[in-house]
Write an enzyme that holds these catalytic residues in place. Structure first.
Site, PDB file in Angstrom:
ATOM      1  N   TYR A 140       0.836  -1.314   0.110  1.00  0.00           N
ATOM      2  CA  TYR A 140       0.062   0.013  -0.106  1.00  0.00           C
ATOM      3  C   TYR A 140       0.741   1.261  -0.066  1.00  0.00           C
ATOM      4  CZ  TYR A 140      -4.070  -2.989   1.228  1.00  0.00           C
ATOM      5  OH  TYR A 140      -5.173  -3.746   0.923  1.00  0.00           O
ATOM      6  N   LYS A 191       3.201 -15.452   1.933  1.00  0.00           N
ATOM      7  CA  LYS A 191       3.202 -16.170   0.792  1.00  0.00           C
ATOM      8  C   LYS A 191       4.553 -16.638   0.324  1.00  0.00           C
ATOM      9  CE  LYS A 191       0.646 -17.739  -2.800  1.00  0.00           C
ATOM     10  NZ  LYS A 191      -0.235 -18.861  -2.802  1.00  0.00           N
ATOM     11  N   ASP A 223      -3.278 -18.054   1.072  1.00  0.00           N
ATOM     12  CA  ASP A 223      -4.637 -18.801   0.964  1.00  0.00           C
ATOM     13  C   ASP A 223      -5.230 -19.559   1.594  1.00  0.00           C
ATOM     14  OD1 ASP A 223      -1.968 -19.996   0.113  1.00  0.00           O
ATOM     15  OD2 ASP A 223      -2.728 -20.922  -1.874  1.00  0.00           O
ATOM     16  N   ASP A 247      -5.147  -6.704   5.756  1.00  0.00           N
ATOM     17  CA  ASP A 247      -6.572  -6.036   5.445  1.00  0.00           C
ATOM     18  C   ASP A 247      -7.833  -6.963   4.883  1.00  0.00           C
ATOM     19  OD1 ASP A 247      -8.248  -3.934   4.627  1.00  0.00           O
ATOM     20  OD2 ASP A 247      -7.205  -3.424   2.727  1.00  0.00           O
ATOM     21  N   ASP A 251     -11.009  -8.515   7.607  1.00  0.00           N
ATOM     22  CA  ASP A 251     -12.417  -8.338   7.218  1.00  0.00           C
ATOM     23  C   ASP A 251     -13.330  -9.769   7.355  1.00  0.00           C
ATOM     24  OD1 ASP A 251     -12.350  -5.605   7.186  1.00  0.00           O
ATOM     25  OD2 ASP A 251     -13.323  -5.527   5.389  1.00  0.00           O
TER      26      ASP A 251
END
Ligand code: NAD
Length: 358
Positions: A140, A191, A223, A247, A251
């Site tokens: 980001y 990852k 994943d 992020d 959620d």
């Protein structure tokens, strides 16, 4: 020393829910907690009054404060403003200016609300996960970024995922420290099979773990973590991960609980100064109706007590008061089962204060 709390109600339901959290703070103060409260403008409310979503005065107040309690920012009225003047920008700038690098997002499902989740009650009842998300680095913020035009005229967008060892180490240490106050298990999500950056992330977590032999470290690819969160979420204690993975996963974890009005959050700097806020937004659809659930904001106060002020006993007292009002059957509309009677925002806040007295 007196702890100074800056209260930023913001927009929409922000002032309604923050008023209830302030009642709780006033009660704790009356009972001897050494705090003082200051109030400031942020978001659309600040734009209306001062022409900017984060006025200089507010930033100065925030720098002086030991902790900040925020309601929510944003609303349809402000969506057509140019980007730097939008309410959300005020909040993003505040987080960046205060170097709040760690976002703590608990996903807790009170047993009384197990029916509110879309998952089977036995999968989620008693869920208690803490997601520790890196907040000021990663893709980001990485440079270079942008959209460029190639020689053939086609456009190409690009962002950069970058983490320094020091950034990984400081979020890792915080996750281990938090785990020490819980079930002493950290799952680092990466990852590493595809991304070199997260290979470094994994190696750094392993190195940091040497200083915390009493905490068990495990690793999971993102994943698989997404899959495990909806398959068997209770296997997790503390999850620590990068900005973007966090992020998304936080959620997903929040929705496991089915009640957005119940979830607090904290964003911390390196010295335990923090910005505390419910995870939900300004809920324009219910603003002014007196029905918003104030419990996420009240639970944000509990997080403030625990993480910025080291007042674990007071934090538990607030959390127990919330548990008690749920036990009494009090429900705002968002957490009420079909046909269950409901209470309003102020009634819920008053009940928590009454439970603190009990
Ligand atoms: P939202 O979280 O405001 O609302 C989503 C849904 O949840 C709505 O139906 C709302 O009524 C309900 N809800 C939220 N909080 C509740 C509460 N305490 N009690 C009962 N019901 C509650 O998300 P949105 O509608 O996507 O966004 C509305 C505005 O909030 C937008 O301007 C958005 O940018 C902003 N926003 C701000 C923050 C923040 O301040 N940190 C976070 C998310 C969204």
């Amino acid at each position: 020393m007196t702890k100074n709390i800056l209260v930023l109600p913001g927009d929409g339901i922000g002032p309604e829910i923050v008023a209830e959290a302030v009642k709780v703070l006033d009660k704790l103060k009356a009972d001897g907690l050494d705090i003082s409260l200051d109030e400031g403008l942020v978001g659309g409310a600040a734009y209306d009054a001062k022409g900017h979503p984060l006025p200089k005065e507010t930033l100065a107040q925030a720098r002086r404060a030991d902790a900040i309690l925020l309601g929510a920012v944003g609303g349809p009225r402000y969506e057509s403003l140019e980007r730097p003047l939008r309410p959300e920008q005020g909040l993003l700038t505040l987080r960046a200016e205060l170097q709040l690098f760690a976002n703590l997002r608990p996903a807790i499902l009170y047993p009384q609300l197990a029916e509110a989740s879309t998952l089977k009650p036995e999968v989620v009842a008693g869920l208690d996960i803490m997601i520790v998300r890196e907040l000021t680095g990663g893709i980001y913020f990485g440079q270079p970024r942008g959209v460029r035009e190639l020689e053939n005229g086609e456009k190409e967008g690009f962002n950069t995922l970058v983490y320094r060892e020091s950034e990984i180490e400081r979020i890792g240490r915080l996750a281990f420290e938090i785990a020490r106050k819980r079930d002493r298990r950290v799952c680092s999500v990466d990852k590493a099979n595809v991304l070199e950056v997260t290979e470094l992330w994994r190696q750094t977590m392993i190195r940091v773990a040497n200083d915390y032999p009493d905490v068990a470290l495990s690793h999971m690819y993102v994943d698989n973590a997404a899959m495990q969160l909806v398959r068997a979420p209770k296997q997790f204690d503390v999850m620590v991960t990068t900005n973007m993975f966090g992020d998304i996963l936080s959620d997903a974890a929040a929705m496991l609980t089915g009640s957005i009005g119940m979830l607090p959050s904290a964003s911390l700097d390196a010295h335990a100064k923090g910005l505390y806020e419910p995870i939900h937004g300004s809920a324009p659809d219910i603003t002014g109706q007196g029905v918003a659930n104030p419990l996420a904001t009240i639970l944000s106060v509990a997080m403030m007590l625990r993480y910025s002020f080291g007042e674990a006993v007071a934090a538990e007292r607030v959390e127990a008061a919330v548990g008690s009002v749920l036990d009494q059957g009090l429900r705002t509309p968002d957490i009420a089962a079909n046909g269950q009677p409901t209470v309003g925002t102020a009634e819920m806040g008053n009940a928590v204060v009454a439970a603190l007295n009990a």
